[in-house]
Design a protein around this motif. Structure first.
Motif, PDB file in Angstrom:
ATOM      1  N   ALA A  53     -16.384  17.707   0.749  1.00 38.91           N
ATOM      2  CA  ALA A  53     -15.275  18.430   0.133  1.00 38.91           C
ATOM      3  C   ALA A  53     -15.561  19.923   0.061  1.00 38.91           C
ATOM      4  O   ALA A  53     -14.670  20.753   0.271  1.00 38.91           O
ATOM      5  CB  ALA A  53     -14.990  17.882  -1.266  1.00 38.91           C
ATOM      6  N   GLN A  54     -16.820  20.289  -0.237  1.00 33.36           N
ATOM      7  CA  GLN A  54     -17.136  21.713  -0.318  1.00 33.36           C
ATOM      8  C   GLN A  54     -17.142  22.359   1.066  1.00 33.36           C
ATOM      9  O   GLN A  54     -16.828  23.542   1.207  1.00 33.36           O
ATOM     10  CB  GLN A  54     -18.493  21.922  -1.015  1.00 33.36           C
ATOM     11  N   ALA A  55     -17.485  21.591   2.091  1.00 36.01           N
ATOM     12  CA  ALA A  55     -17.394  22.116   3.457  1.00 36.01           C
ATOM     13  C   ALA A  55     -15.938  22.398   3.823  1.00 36.01           C
ATOM     14  O   ALA A  55     -15.632  23.418   4.455  1.00 36.01           O
ATOM     15  CB  ALA A  55     -18.018  21.136   4.442  1.00 36.01           C
ATOM     16  N   LEU A  56     -15.024  21.504   3.416  1.00 38.72           N
ATOM     17  CA  LEU A  56     -13.607  21.740   3.669  1.00 38.72           C
ATOM     18  C   LEU A  56     -13.118  22.956   2.889  1.00 38.72           C
ATOM     19  O   LEU A  56     -12.352  23.779   3.402  1.00 38.72           O
ATOM     20  CB  LEU A  56     -12.791  20.508   3.291  1.00 38.72           C
ATOM     21  N   GLN A  57     -13.575  23.094   1.649  1.00 38.97           N
ATOM     22  CA  GLN A  57     -13.176  24.254   0.845  1.00 38.97           C
ATOM     23  C   GLN A  57     -13.695  25.550   1.453  1.00 38.97           C
ATOM     24  O   GLN A  57     -13.000  26.574   1.450  1.00 38.97           O
ATOM     25  CB  GLN A  57     -13.691  24.072  -0.587  1.00 38.97           C
ATOM     26  N   ALA A  58     -14.920  25.526   1.987  1.00 36.13           N
ATOM     27  CA  ALA A  58     -15.448  26.710   2.664  1.00 36.13           C
ATOM     28  C   ALA A  58     -14.586  27.052   3.871  1.00 36.13           C
ATOM     29  O   ALA A  58     -14.299  28.231   4.136  1.00 36.13           O
ATOM     30  CB  ALA A  58     -16.895  26.475   3.091  1.00 36.13           C
ATOM     31  N   ARG A  59     -14.165  26.036   4.581  1.00 38.16           N
ATOM     32  CA  ARG A  59     -13.268  26.265   5.723  1.00 38.16           C
ATOM     33  C   ARG A  59     -11.969  26.909   5.256  1.00 38.16           C
ATOM     34  O   ARG A  59     -11.438  27.813   5.910  1.00 38.16           O
ATOM     35  CB  ARG A  59     -12.997  24.945   6.430  1.00 38.16           C
ATOM     36  N   ALA A  60     -11.438  26.440   4.138  1.00 40.76           N
ATOM     37  CA  ALA A  60     -10.221  27.034   3.588  1.00 40.76           C
ATOM     38  C   ALA A  60     -10.431  28.500   3.238  1.00 40.76           C
ATOM     39  O   ALA A  60      -9.493  29.305   3.315  1.00 40.76           O
ATOM     40  CB  ALA A  60      -9.762  26.253   2.361  1.00 40.76           C
ATOM     41  N   CYS A  61     -11.668  28.840   2.853  1.00 38.47           N
ATOM     42  CA  CYS A  61     -12.001  30.232   2.529  1.00 38.47           C
ATOM     43  C   CYS A  61     -12.264  31.074   3.774  1.00 38.47           C
ATOM     44  O   CYS A  61     -12.410  32.305   3.666  1.00 38.47           O
ATOM     45  CB  CYS A  61     -13.233  30.279   1.631  1.00 38.47           C
ATOM     46  N   GLY A  62     -12.401  30.411   4.921  1.00 39.77           N
ATOM     47  CA  GLY A  62     -12.694  31.140   6.153  1.00 39.77           C
ATOM     48  C   GLY A  62     -14.145  31.549   6.285  1.00 39.77           C
ATOM     49  O   GLY A  62     -14.458  32.529   6.969  1.00 39.77           O
ATOM     50  N   VAL A  63     -15.057  30.798   5.644  1.00 41.16           N
ATOM     51  CA  VAL A  63     -16.483  31.119   5.699  1.00 41.16           C
ATOM     52  C   VAL A  63     -17.268  29.862   6.070  1.00 41.16           C
ATOM     53  O   VAL A  63     -16.789  28.736   5.910  1.00 41.16           O
ATOM     54  CB  VAL A  63     -16.999  31.677   4.356  1.00 41.16           C
ATOM     55  N   ALA A  64     -18.480  30.058   6.569  1.00 40.64           N
ATOM     56  CA  ALA A  64     -19.357  28.933   6.869  1.00 40.64           C
ATOM     57  C   ALA A  64     -19.905  28.344   5.577  1.00 40.64           C
ATOM     58  O   ALA A  64     -20.261  29.083   4.656  1.00 40.64           O
ATOM     59  CB  ALA A  64     -20.500  29.384   7.771  1.00 40.64           C
ATOM     60  N   PRO A  65     -19.993  27.022   5.481  1.00 42.60           N
ATOM     61  CA  PRO A  65     -20.564  26.415   4.267  1.00 42.60           C
ATOM     62  C   PRO A  65     -22.055  26.684   4.176  1.00 42.60           C
ATOM     63  O   PRO A  65     -22.751  26.745   5.191  1.00 42.60           O
ATOM     64  CB  PRO A  65     -20.278  24.923   4.447  1.00 42.60           C
TER      65      PRO A  65
END
Length: 482
Positions: A53-65
Protein backbone atom coordinates in the motif's frame (compact mmCIF):
# COMPACT_ATOMS: atom_id res chain seq x y z
CA UNK A 1 -2.57 11.42 10.08
CA UNK A 2 -5.53 9.31 8.92
CA UNK A 3 -6.76 6.79 11.46
CA UNK A 4 -9.68 4.43 11.05
CA UNK A 5 -12.62 3.48 13.19
CA UNK A 6 -11.69 -0.07 12.16
CA UNK A 7 -9.73 -2.13 9.69
CA UNK A 8 -10.46 -2.02 5.94
CA UNK A 9 -12.28 1.33 6.08
CA UNK A 10 -10.33 2.54 3.04
CA UNK A 11 -7.45 4.44 4.65
CA UNK A 12 -4.83 3.22 2.18
CA UNK A 13 -6.66 4.27 -0.96
CA UNK A 14 -7.81 7.56 0.54
CA UNK A 15 -4.21 8.43 1.36
CA UNK A 16 -3.17 7.49 -2.18
CA UNK A 17 -5.95 9.59 -3.70
CA UNK A 18 -5.30 12.59 -1.46
CA UNK A 19 -1.60 12.32 -2.26
CA UNK A 20 -2.28 12.43 -6.00
CA UNK A 21 -4.71 15.34 -5.55
CA UNK A 22 -2.06 17.31 -3.63
CA UNK A 23 0.58 16.50 -6.23
CA UNK A 24 -1.82 17.97 -8.79
CA UNK A 25 -1.56 21.16 -6.69
CA UNK A 26 2.23 21.08 -7.18
CA UNK A 27 2.94 20.02 -3.61
CA UNK A 28 5.86 17.75 -2.70
CA UNK A 29 4.05 14.90 -0.92
CA UNK A 30 5.27 11.74 0.85
CA UNK A 31 3.38 8.77 2.39
CA UNK A 32 4.18 7.21 5.75
CA UNK A 33 2.79 4.32 7.76
CA UNK A 34 4.50 3.63 11.11
CA UNK A 35 3.44 -0.01 11.33
CA UNK A 36 1.77 -2.26 8.80
CA UNK A 37 0.69 -5.89 8.89
CA UNK A 38 0.57 -7.41 5.44
CA UNK A 39 2.05 -10.20 3.35
CA UNK A 40 1.67 -7.97 0.31
CA UNK A 41 5.05 -6.27 0.22
CA UNK A 42 7.17 -4.31 -2.23
CA UNK A 43 10.93 -4.01 -2.67
CA UNK A 44 12.24 -0.45 -2.45
CA UNK A 45 14.92 1.30 -4.43
CA UNK A 46 17.13 1.44 -1.32
CA UNK A 47 17.09 -2.33 -0.89
CA UNK A 48 14.39 -2.87 1.72
CA UNK A 49 10.75 -3.98 1.80
CA UNK A 50 7.59 -2.14 2.78
CA UNK A 51 3.86 -2.72 2.58
CA UNK A 52 2.48 -2.73 -0.96
CA UNK A 53 0.00 0.00 0.00
CA UNK A 54 2.83 2.42 0.78
CA UNK A 55 4.47 1.62 -2.56
CA UNK A 56 1.20 2.53 -4.29
CA UNK A 57 0.98 5.73 -2.24
CA UNK A 58 4.55 6.62 -3.22
CA UNK A 59 3.55 6.11 -6.84
CA UNK A 60 0.61 8.46 -6.29
CA UNK A 61 3.13 11.01 -4.98
CA UNK A 62 5.31 10.55 -8.06
CA UNK A 63 8.33 9.35 -6.06
CA UNK A 64 10.19 6.06 -5.64
CA UNK A 65 9.25 4.13 -2.49
CA UNK A 66 11.85 3.92 0.27
CA UNK A 67 12.18 1.61 3.26
CA UNK A 68 11.48 4.51 5.62
CA UNK A 69 7.93 5.01 4.32
CA UNK A 70 6.85 1.94 6.33
CA UNK A 71 9.51 1.38 9.00
CA UNK A 72 7.78 -1.53 10.75
CA UNK A 73 6.22 -4.27 8.63
CA UNK A 74 4.73 -7.41 10.17
CA UNK A 75 4.39 -10.39 7.84
CA UNK A 76 2.15 -13.07 9.41
CA UNK A 77 3.55 -16.60 9.29
CA UNK A 78 0.96 -18.19 11.59
CA UNK A 79 -2.19 -17.19 13.46
CA UNK A 80 -0.09 -15.89 16.38
CA UNK A 81 3.32 -15.05 14.94
CA UNK A 82 4.92 -12.86 12.30
CA UNK A 83 8.21 -11.93 10.70
CA UNK A 84 9.21 -8.47 11.93
CA UNK A 85 10.75 -6.17 9.31
CA UNK A 86 12.29 -2.91 10.60
CA UNK A 87 13.43 -0.21 8.17
CA UNK A 88 13.28 -2.74 5.37
CA UNK A 89 15.17 -5.61 6.97
CA UNK A 90 14.08 -8.74 8.86
CA UNK A 91 15.04 -8.45 12.53
CA UNK A 92 13.02 -11.20 14.23
CA UNK A 93 10.23 -13.74 14.16
CA UNK A 94 7.90 -12.96 17.04
CA UNK A 95 4.67 -14.16 18.57
CA UNK A 96 1.96 -11.62 19.31
CA UNK A 97 2.88 -11.27 23.00
CA UNK A 98 6.60 -11.01 22.26
CA UNK A 99 5.98 -8.32 19.65
CA UNK A 100 3.80 -6.37 22.08
CA UNK A 101 6.80 -6.21 24.41
CA UNK A 102 9.11 -5.25 21.55
CA UNK A 103 7.00 -2.38 20.17
CA UNK A 104 7.98 0.43 22.55
CA UNK A 105 11.65 -0.05 21.67
CA UNK A 106 10.80 0.51 18.01
CA UNK A 107 9.29 3.98 18.48
CA UNK A 108 12.60 5.89 18.17
CA UNK A 109 13.30 4.05 14.90
CA UNK A 110 9.83 4.89 13.63
CA UNK A 111 10.28 8.57 14.46
CA UNK A 112 13.68 8.57 12.76
CA UNK A 113 12.08 7.23 9.57
CA UNK A 114 9.30 9.81 9.83
CA UNK A 115 11.87 12.62 9.97
CA UNK A 116 13.77 11.19 7.01
CA UNK A 117 10.60 10.84 4.93
CA UNK A 118 9.53 14.38 5.76
CA UNK A 119 12.86 16.00 4.92
CA UNK A 120 12.23 18.37 2.01
CA UNK A 121 8.53 17.51 1.71
CA UNK A 122 5.67 20.00 1.79
CA UNK A 123 3.28 17.42 3.21
CA UNK A 124 3.51 13.97 4.77
CA UNK A 125 0.32 11.88 4.81
CA UNK A 126 0.41 9.33 7.62
CA UNK A 127 -1.76 6.22 7.62
CA UNK A 128 -2.73 4.50 10.84
CA UNK A 129 -3.34 0.77 11.28
CA UNK A 130 -6.52 -0.98 12.32
CA UNK A 131 -8.63 1.03 14.74
CA UNK A 132 -7.85 4.22 16.63
CA UNK A 133 -9.94 2.86 19.52
CA UNK A 134 -7.80 -0.16 20.43
CA UNK A 135 -7.24 1.27 23.89
CA UNK A 136 -6.33 -2.14 25.29
CA UNK A 137 -3.12 -1.92 23.23
CA UNK A 138 -2.50 1.78 23.80
CA UNK A 139 0.41 1.41 26.25
CA UNK A 140 2.69 -0.01 23.55
CA UNK A 141 1.08 1.62 20.52
CA UNK A 142 3.27 2.91 17.68
CA UNK A 143 0.69 2.69 14.91
CA UNK A 144 -2.11 5.09 15.86
CA UNK A 145 -2.41 7.54 18.76
CA UNK A 146 0.92 6.43 20.19
CA UNK A 147 2.63 7.64 17.04
CA UNK A 148 0.44 10.73 16.68
CA UNK A 149 1.33 11.83 20.19
CA UNK A 150 5.06 11.14 19.77
CA UNK A 151 5.23 12.90 16.40
CA UNK A 152 2.76 15.65 17.41
CA UNK A 153 0.49 15.37 14.37
CA UNK A 154 -3.23 16.11 13.95
CA UNK A 155 -5.56 13.21 13.18
CA UNK A 156 -8.49 12.72 10.80
CA UNK A 157 -10.83 9.82 11.50
CA UNK A 158 -11.98 7.61 8.58
CA UNK A 159 -15.22 5.64 8.89
CA UNK A 160 -16.74 3.13 6.47
CA UNK A 161 -20.50 3.56 6.11
CA UNK A 162 -20.85 0.51 3.85
CA UNK A 163 -20.35 -1.88 6.76
CA UNK A 164 -23.06 -0.17 8.86
CA UNK A 165 -23.00 1.43 12.30
CA UNK A 166 -21.01 4.44 11.15
CA UNK A 167 -22.48 6.89 13.70
CA UNK A 168 -21.71 4.53 16.58
CA UNK A 169 -18.21 3.85 15.25
CA UNK A 170 -17.30 7.55 15.19
CA UNK A 171 -19.01 8.52 18.43
CA UNK A 172 -17.78 5.36 20.15
CA UNK A 173 -14.20 6.05 19.10
CA UNK A 174 -14.51 9.60 20.44
CA UNK A 175 -16.00 8.44 23.73
CA UNK A 176 -13.34 5.82 24.43
CA UNK A 177 -10.34 8.08 23.78
CA UNK A 178 -8.85 10.14 26.62
CA UNK A 179 -9.13 13.93 26.45
CA UNK A 180 -5.59 14.51 25.15
CA UNK A 181 -6.18 12.15 22.23
CA UNK A 182 -9.60 13.61 21.48
CA UNK A 183 -7.83 16.96 21.09
CA UNK A 184 -5.81 15.47 18.23
CA UNK A 185 -8.97 14.61 16.27
CA UNK A 186 -9.69 17.46 13.86
CA UNK A 187 -12.51 15.96 11.86
CA UNK A 188 -13.82 12.84 10.19
CA UNK A 189 -14.52 11.49 6.72
CA UNK A 190 -17.35 9.15 5.74
CA UNK A 191 -16.10 6.66 3.15
CA UNK A 192 -17.82 4.25 0.71
CA UNK A 193 -21.19 6.04 0.70
CA UNK A 194 -24.01 4.78 -1.53
CA UNK A 195 -27.29 6.59 -2.15
CA UNK A 196 -28.47 10.14 -1.53
CA UNK A 197 -25.96 12.06 0.66
CA UNK A 198 -28.62 14.56 1.73
CA UNK A 199 -30.21 11.76 3.76
CA UNK A 200 -27.03 11.62 5.83
CA UNK A 201 -27.27 15.26 6.92
CA UNK A 202 -29.09 14.46 10.20
CA UNK A 203 -26.32 11.98 11.07
CA UNK A 204 -23.70 14.69 10.61
CA UNK A 205 -25.62 16.88 13.06
CA UNK A 206 -25.85 14.03 15.59
CA UNK A 207 -22.12 13.27 15.34
CA UNK A 208 -21.34 16.98 15.68
CA UNK A 209 -23.50 17.32 18.79
CA UNK A 210 -21.83 14.30 20.41
CA UNK A 211 -18.20 15.02 19.49
CA UNK A 212 -17.87 18.55 18.13
CA UNK A 213 -16.02 17.13 15.14
CA UNK A 214 -16.64 18.57 11.65
CA UNK A 215 -17.38 16.32 8.69
CA UNK A 216 -14.70 16.93 6.04
CA UNK A 217 -16.36 14.88 3.36
CA UNK A 218 -18.82 12.16 2.45
CA UNK A 219 -17.04 10.08 -0.20
CA UNK A 220 -19.30 8.17 -2.60
CA UNK A 221 -18.43 4.60 -3.50
CA UNK A 222 -15.52 4.55 -5.96
CA UNK A 223 -16.07 1.45 -8.08
CA UNK A 224 -12.71 1.68 -9.84
CA UNK A 225 -10.93 1.06 -6.51
CA UNK A 226 -10.99 -2.63 -7.47
CA UNK A 227 -8.51 -1.81 -10.27
CA UNK A 228 -5.85 -0.75 -7.76
CA UNK A 229 -3.75 -3.24 -5.78
CA UNK A 230 -5.45 -4.42 -2.55
CA UNK A 231 -3.52 -4.36 0.72
CA UNK A 232 -4.46 -7.67 2.29
CA UNK A 233 -5.97 -11.04 1.49
CA UNK A 234 -9.34 -10.00 2.93
CA UNK A 235 -9.69 -8.06 -0.32
CA UNK A 236 -9.05 -11.00 -2.66
CA UNK A 237 -11.63 -10.93 -5.41
CA UNK A 238 -12.57 -12.77 -8.56
CA UNK A 239 -12.86 -10.55 -11.60
CA UNK A 240 -14.85 -12.20 -14.37
CA UNK A 241 -16.33 -15.68 -14.50
CA UNK A 242 -16.98 -15.49 -18.25
CA UNK A 243 -13.48 -14.79 -19.56
CA UNK A 244 -12.28 -16.79 -22.55
CA UNK A 245 -8.95 -17.39 -20.76
CA UNK A 246 -9.46 -19.10 -17.39
CA UNK A 247 -6.85 -18.86 -14.63
CA UNK A 248 -7.24 -20.43 -11.18
CA UNK A 249 -5.20 -19.62 -8.05
CA UNK A 250 -5.52 -21.67 -4.83
CA UNK A 251 -6.13 -19.34 -1.90
CA UNK A 252 -3.41 -20.45 0.50
CA UNK A 253 -3.69 -19.37 4.16
CA UNK A 254 -0.44 -17.33 4.02
CA UNK A 255 -0.79 -16.16 0.42
CA UNK A 256 1.63 -13.31 -0.26
CA UNK A 257 2.17 -10.70 -2.95
CA UNK A 258 -1.17 -11.58 -4.51
CA UNK A 259 -1.25 -8.23 -6.31
CA UNK A 260 0.96 -10.11 -8.80
CA UNK A 261 -2.29 -11.15 -10.46
CA UNK A 262 -3.98 -7.76 -10.78
CA UNK A 263 -2.71 -7.21 -14.36
CA UNK A 264 -4.23 -10.54 -15.42
CA UNK A 265 -7.54 -9.64 -13.76
CA UNK A 266 -7.51 -6.27 -15.54
CA UNK A 267 -7.77 -8.00 -18.91
CA UNK A 268 -11.41 -8.01 -20.03
CA UNK A 269 -11.28 -11.50 -21.55
CA UNK A 270 -9.42 -13.17 -18.68
CA UNK A 271 -11.15 -14.87 -15.75
CA UNK A 272 -9.02 -14.93 -12.59
CA UNK A 273 -10.50 -17.03 -9.79
CA UNK A 274 -9.10 -17.41 -6.28
CA UNK A 275 -10.23 -20.85 -5.13
CA UNK A 276 -11.06 -20.89 -1.40
CA UNK A 277 -10.46 -23.85 0.91
CA UNK A 278 -13.06 -26.56 0.56
CA UNK A 279 -13.44 -26.16 -3.20
CA UNK A 280 -11.73 -28.20 -5.90
CA UNK A 281 -9.50 -26.48 -8.41
CA UNK A 282 -11.67 -26.06 -11.53
CA UNK A 283 -11.34 -28.61 -14.28
CA UNK A 284 -11.77 -26.01 -17.03
CA UNK A 285 -8.78 -23.84 -16.09
CA UNK A 286 -6.26 -23.07 -18.81
CA UNK A 287 -3.59 -22.17 -16.26
CA UNK A 288 -3.23 -22.80 -12.53
CA UNK A 289 -0.87 -20.45 -10.71
CA UNK A 290 0.63 -21.34 -7.35
CA UNK A 291 1.12 -17.99 -5.62
CA UNK A 292 3.70 -16.66 -3.20
CA UNK A 293 3.39 -17.58 0.47
CA UNK A 294 4.88 -16.42 3.76
CA UNK A 295 4.98 -20.05 4.94
CA UNK A 296 6.01 -22.37 2.12
CA UNK A 297 6.07 -25.62 4.09
CA UNK A 298 2.89 -24.82 6.03
CA UNK A 299 0.99 -23.89 2.89
CA UNK A 300 2.35 -26.91 1.04
CA UNK A 301 0.89 -29.10 3.80
CA UNK A 302 -2.38 -27.18 3.52
CA UNK A 303 -2.45 -27.61 -0.27
CA UNK A 304 -2.20 -31.37 0.14
CA UNK A 305 -4.80 -31.44 2.91
CA UNK A 306 -7.24 -29.74 0.55
CA UNK A 307 -6.60 -32.34 -2.15
CA UNK A 308 -5.37 -29.61 -4.48
CA UNK A 309 -2.30 -31.70 -5.36
CA UNK A 310 -4.70 -34.28 -6.83
CA UNK A 311 -6.54 -31.53 -8.74
CA UNK A 312 -3.22 -30.23 -10.09
CA UNK A 313 -2.24 -33.70 -11.28
CA UNK A 314 -5.59 -34.08 -13.07
CA UNK A 315 -5.14 -30.61 -14.62
CA UNK A 316 -1.76 -31.61 -16.03
CA UNK A 317 -3.14 -34.90 -17.38
CA UNK A 318 -5.74 -32.88 -19.29
CA UNK A 319 -2.94 -30.88 -20.90
CA UNK A 320 -3.18 -27.83 -18.66
CA UNK A 321 -0.27 -25.67 -17.55
CA UNK A 322 1.01 -24.74 -14.08
CA UNK A 323 3.09 -21.71 -13.10
CA UNK A 324 4.60 -21.16 -9.66
CA UNK A 325 5.70 -17.77 -8.34
CA UNK A 326 8.28 -17.67 -5.50
CA UNK A 327 6.92 -20.06 -2.83
CA UNK A 328 4.67 -21.59 -5.48
CA UNK A 329 7.80 -22.27 -7.55
CA UNK A 330 9.45 -23.92 -4.54
CA UNK A 331 6.41 -26.15 -3.98
CA UNK A 332 6.65 -27.49 -7.53
CA UNK A 333 10.04 -29.07 -6.83
CA UNK A 334 11.13 -32.33 -5.22
CA UNK A 335 11.65 -30.99 -1.71
CA UNK A 336 11.54 -27.91 0.52
CA UNK A 337 13.86 -27.80 3.54
CA UNK A 338 14.07 -25.33 6.43
CA UNK A 339 17.27 -26.31 8.26
CA UNK A 340 17.53 -23.07 10.27
CA UNK A 341 13.88 -22.71 11.25
CA UNK A 342 13.29 -19.62 9.12
CA UNK A 343 9.57 -20.32 8.70
CA UNK A 344 8.91 -22.81 11.47
CA UNK A 345 10.59 -25.68 13.34
CA UNK A 346 14.28 -26.00 12.46
CA UNK A 347 15.12 -28.98 10.32
CA UNK A 348 11.68 -29.34 8.74
CA UNK A 349 11.68 -31.00 5.32
CA UNK A 350 8.73 -31.68 3.06
CA UNK A 351 8.52 -33.51 -0.25
CA UNK A 352 7.43 -31.10 -2.93
CA UNK A 353 4.87 -31.75 -5.63
CA UNK A 354 7.64 -33.17 -7.79
CA UNK A 355 6.77 -31.65 -11.16
CA UNK A 356 10.07 -29.78 -11.40
CA UNK A 357 13.45 -31.43 -10.80
CA UNK A 358 14.61 -28.86 -8.24
CA UNK A 359 15.21 -28.65 -4.49
CA UNK A 360 14.85 -25.61 -2.22
CA UNK A 361 16.49 -24.85 1.12
CA UNK A 362 15.65 -21.83 3.28
CA UNK A 363 18.56 -19.52 4.15
CA UNK A 364 18.92 -16.99 6.97
CA UNK A 365 19.23 -13.97 4.67
CA UNK A 366 16.50 -12.63 2.42
CA UNK A 367 17.01 -11.80 -1.24
CA UNK A 368 15.53 -8.34 -1.88
CA UNK A 369 16.12 -6.86 -5.31
CA UNK A 370 14.49 -4.98 -8.15
CA UNK A 371 15.14 -7.08 -11.24
CA UNK A 372 14.57 -6.97 -14.98
CA UNK A 373 15.33 -9.18 -17.94
CA UNK A 374 13.58 -11.39 -20.50
CA UNK A 375 11.59 -14.60 -20.67
CA UNK A 376 12.54 -17.62 -22.78
CA UNK A 377 11.24 -15.95 -25.95
CA UNK A 378 12.91 -12.61 -25.34
CA UNK A 379 9.89 -10.71 -24.01
CA UNK A 380 10.98 -8.08 -21.47
CA UNK A 381 10.00 -8.53 -17.84
CA UNK A 382 10.62 -6.55 -14.69
CA UNK A 383 9.62 -6.82 -11.06
CA UNK A 384 11.14 -7.69 -7.72
CA UNK A 385 12.53 -10.68 -5.84
CA UNK A 386 11.75 -11.30 -2.18
CA UNK A 387 12.61 -14.74 -0.86
CA UNK A 388 14.55 -16.69 1.75
CA UNK A 389 14.82 -19.87 -0.33
CA UNK A 390 17.71 -20.99 -2.53
CA UNK A 391 16.73 -23.31 -5.36
CA UNK A 392 18.83 -25.61 -7.53
CA UNK A 393 18.37 -28.70 -9.67
CA UNK A 394 18.51 -30.10 -13.18
CA UNK A 395 15.46 -28.24 -14.45
CA UNK A 396 17.18 -24.94 -13.60
CA UNK A 397 19.19 -25.62 -16.78
CA UNK A 398 15.96 -24.58 -18.56
CA UNK A 399 15.37 -21.21 -16.83
CA UNK A 400 11.98 -19.57 -17.14
CA UNK A 401 13.57 -16.10 -17.10
CA UNK A 402 16.92 -14.40 -17.45
CA UNK A 403 17.22 -11.57 -14.93
CA UNK A 404 20.10 -9.11 -14.97
CA UNK A 405 22.13 -11.62 -16.99
CA UNK A 406 21.53 -14.63 -14.72
CA UNK A 407 19.04 -17.52 -14.99
CA UNK A 408 15.93 -17.57 -12.81
CA UNK A 409 13.37 -20.31 -12.40
CA UNK A 410 12.88 -23.59 -14.21
CA UNK A 411 10.73 -25.29 -16.83
CA UNK A 412 9.79 -28.98 -17.01
CA UNK A 413 10.92 -31.12 -19.93
CA UNK A 414 7.45 -31.02 -21.50
CA UNK A 415 7.19 -27.24 -21.01
CA UNK A 416 3.89 -27.38 -19.10
CA UNK A 417 5.22 -26.72 -15.56
CA UNK A 418 7.10 -23.48 -14.94
CA UNK A 419 8.28 -21.43 -12.02
CA UNK A 420 10.34 -18.39 -11.08
CA UNK A 421 11.13 -16.00 -8.23
CA UNK A 422 10.08 -12.76 -9.96
CA UNK A 423 7.07 -10.99 -8.46
CA UNK A 424 5.29 -8.43 -10.61
CA UNK A 425 6.14 -10.02 -13.95
CA UNK A 426 2.52 -9.97 -15.18
CA UNK A 427 2.65 -6.15 -15.19
CA UNK A 428 5.02 -6.44 -18.17
CA UNK A 429 2.61 -5.98 -21.07
CA UNK A 430 4.53 -7.92 -23.75
CA UNK A 431 5.14 -10.89 -21.48
CA UNK A 432 1.52 -10.98 -20.31
CA UNK A 433 0.19 -10.75 -23.86
CA UNK A 434 2.46 -13.59 -25.00
CA UNK A 435 1.48 -15.80 -22.05
CA UNK A 436 -2.24 -15.29 -22.70
CA UNK A 437 -1.81 -15.85 -26.45
CA UNK A 438 -0.08 -19.14 -25.67
CA UNK A 439 -3.10 -20.17 -23.60
CA UNK A 440 -5.59 -18.92 -26.19
CA UNK A 441 -3.96 -18.95 -29.66
CA UNK A 442 -4.90 -15.96 -31.76
CA UNK A 443 -5.66 -13.76 -28.82
CA UNK A 444 -4.45 -10.17 -29.30
CA UNK A 445 -3.08 -8.18 -26.36
CA UNK A 446 -3.39 -4.45 -25.87
CA UNK A 447 -3.80 -3.45 -22.23
CA UNK A 448 -1.15 -1.01 -20.94
CA UNK A 449 -1.32 -1.94 -17.25
CA UNK A 450 0.97 0.70 -15.74
CA UNK A 451 -0.88 3.43 -17.61
CA UNK A 452 -4.15 2.00 -16.30
CA UNK A 453 -2.97 2.27 -12.67
CA UNK A 454 -1.93 5.90 -13.09
CA UNK A 455 -5.20 6.72 -14.85
CA UNK A 456 -7.18 5.22 -11.95
CA UNK A 457 -5.11 7.20 -9.41
CA UNK A 458 -5.96 10.37 -11.34
CA UNK A 459 -9.64 9.38 -11.37
CA UNK A 460 -9.51 8.76 -7.61
CA UNK A 461 -7.89 12.17 -7.06
CA UNK A 462 -10.62 13.92 -9.05
CA UNK A 463 -13.26 11.94 -7.15
CA UNK A 464 -11.84 13.13 -3.83
CA UNK A 465 -11.41 16.71 -5.03
CA UNK A 466 -15.15 16.74 -5.70
CA UNK A 467 -16.30 15.24 -2.40
CA UNK A 468 -13.57 16.00 0.15
CA UNK A 469 -12.56 19.37 1.58
CA UNK A 470 -8.90 19.16 0.67
CA UNK A 471 -8.32 22.85 1.43
CA UNK A 472 -9.48 22.19 5.01
CA UNK A 473 -7.17 19.16 5.24
CA UNK A 474 -4.21 21.26 4.16
CA UNK A 475 -5.04 23.89 6.76
CA UNK A 476 -5.35 21.23 9.45
CA UNK A 477 -1.99 19.72 8.47
CA UNK A 478 -0.31 22.76 10.02
CA UNK A 479 -2.17 22.48 13.34
CA UNK A 480 -1.19 20.91 16.64
CA UNK A 481 -3.40 19.74 19.52
CA UNK A 482 -5.03 22.44 21.63
Amino acid sequence: MFQGTGSDVGKSLLVAGIARACVRRNLNVRPFKPQNMSNNAAVTSDGGEIGRAQALQARACGVAPTRHMNPVLLKPQSDVGAQVVVQGRVVANAGARDYYKLKPSLLPTVLESFRLVGAGADLVLVEGAGSAAEVNLRAADIANMGFAEAADVPVILIADIDRGGVIASIVGTWEILPAAERARLKGYVINKFRGDPTLFAPAIAIIGDRTGLPCLGVIPWFADATRLPPEDSASLRNNNDNGSVRIAIPQLPRIANFDDFDPLAAEEDVSVRFIPPGQALPGDADLIILPGSKSTIGDLDFLRAQGWDIDLAAHLRRGGKVLGICAGYQMLGRSVADPLGVEGPAGAVRPGLGWLDIETSMADDKVLSLSQGVDRDGHPVRGYEMHMGRTQGRDCARPFLTLDGRPDGAVSTDGRVMGCYLHGLFASDCFRAALLADLRPGRAGGLAYETLVDDVLDMLARHLEEHLDIDALLRLAATTPE
